[in-house]
Design an enzyme around this catalytic site. Structure first.
Site: not given
Ligand code: FMN
Length: 369
Positions: A178-180, A183, A323
């Site tokens: 997780h480099g995004a 964090y 997501g």
């Molecule tokens: C409930 C929730 C939890 C998330 N948890 C993480 C996570 O643990 N790690 C991560 O890199 N991104 C996390 N994200 C970001 C998602 O991986 C994704 O980048 C984001 O939802 C945008 O994609 P989407 O438009 O298809 O939803 C989370 C997003 C949501 C909605």
């Protein structure tokens, strides 16, 4: 049949054949136990979404102090490895692969969840000021983090390696770093956060040193072609500020080409953490960054079947993550195939709780098929 035909093409990732190019991206849902043990409920959730060619399990912490929120799973002890095994077994089948996202939040944690009760550690004592910490009692200010010593940095890198080893023992096919989203790994990369004057700060090469050391620790246990890296180059969420993100991430991606990684996972501009946001004027087009990477590229953020098809067709990406759509539609690939409508995400149960808002999103009924 919808227009999203390219999404249904198989793809070979890290030597594994995926039945399609749809990705369940990492999504923190806070359904582990207080000890960071994965649960039966999580097995149901991932099984429901196992139509994705690639499942990337939610952020999983590499140390007790790496967490920010309760009920996030871990992979730093034997009990946690055992707990993940049935979850991974439930989700994997012939035609998909499952990676685990390895996570250290750095300064995004809070003394109330730190094992020693002190403020979290980070590259530099620079607090987050533009955002609040979501405590159980409501939003509170982030604290000024303690600066990591060299020993702290070594401990963190080694912990990523140990968690990667544990992920493979648990049955995962690979790991994603997780480099995004601002964090710990990104806290070292961004010069607005990393103010160190030692060999971990200053030049981009120095700011990348921690990522390199994490990769090296992980490669002791997992071959590079089973290791992915996630970056969010256009996001300033959680004060992820850098004076020149295009130069920073262009350099980082170029350097990542050295390793023969499984993939690069790019979060699209217009995503702030877990929400949609305005695309800023400084946003870096994903296609520009993806073109720098020699291996497979995953893109996630705001995609529909049509936009996903387009980014595969135009060569920007090989795989596309969905997501929020996957949260609300466990049978998303089938809905794509049929051109069926999508259900909406409910706020209740998004982060923590029971099966409600987690495993109770309906699949298409027989009448709808
Ligand atoms: C409930 C929730 C939890 C998330 N948890 C993480 C996570 O643990 N790690 C991560 O890199 N991104 C996390 N994200 C970001 C998602 O991986 C994704 O980048 C984001 O939802 C945008 O994609 P989407 O438009 O298809 O939803 C989370 C997003 C949501 C909605």
């Amino acid at each position: 049949m919808s227009t999203a035909n390219r999404l249904f093409e198989p793809f070979t990732l890290g030597g594994q054949k995926l039945a399609n190019r749809m990705v369940l991206p990492p999504l923190t849902r806070s359904r582990a136990t207080d000890e960071g043990l994965a649960t039966d409920l999580m097995a149901d959730y991932y099984r429901q979404r196992s139509g994705a060619g690639l499942i990337i399990a939610e952020g999983t912490v590499v140390l007790p102090q790496a967490t920010a929120y309760p009920r996030v799973p871990g992979l730093y002890n034997a009990a946690q490895v055992e707990a993940w095994k049935p979850v991974v077994a439930a989700a994997k089948h012939d035609g998909n692969a499952m990676y685990c996202q390895l996570w250290h939040v750095g300064r995004q944690s809070h003394s109330t969840v730190q094992p020693d009760g002190l403020p979290p550690k980070a590259p530099s004592p620079v607090p987050i000021t533009g955002f609040k910490y979501r405590s159980p009692d409501g939003p509170v200010a982030y604290e000024t983090p303690r600066e990591m010593s060299e020993a702290d940095i070594q401990e963190a890198a080694t912990a990523f390696g140990a968690a990667a080893r544990n992920a493979m023992i648990a049955g995962f096919d690979g790991v994603e770093l997780h480099g995004a989203n601002g964090y710990l790994i990104e806290q070292f990369l961004d010069d607005g956060i990393n103010r160190r004057t030692d060999s971990y700060g200053g030049s981009i090469e120095n700011r990348m040193r921690f990522l390199r050391e994490v990769l090296s620790a992980v490669f002791d246990h997992v071959p590079p072609h089973r290791v992915g890296v996630r970056l969010s180059p256009s996001s300033t969420w959680m004060d992820a500020i850098d004076s020149d993100k295009r130069r920073l991430f262009g350099t980082v991606i170029n350097r990542l080409n050295e390793f023969g990684l499984a993939y690069l996972h790019l979060v699209e501009p217009g995503i702030a953490g877990s929400s949609s946001a305005e695309v800023s004027a400084e946003a870096i087009p994903t296609a520009d960054l993806a073109a720098l990477f020699d291996g497979p590229v995953i893109v996630t953020g705001g995609h529909t079947p049509e936009t996903a098809d387009a980014v595969i067709e135009n060569g920007t990406a090989d795989l596309v993550g969905f997501g929020r759509l996957f949260i609300a539609n466990p049978d998303l690939p089938r809905r794509f195939a049929l051109g069926a409508p999508f259900g909406d995400v409910r706020k209740r149960g998004l982060y923590g709780g029971t099966a409600e808002g987690y495993t109770d999103y309906p699949e298409l009924s027989a009448a709808e098929l």
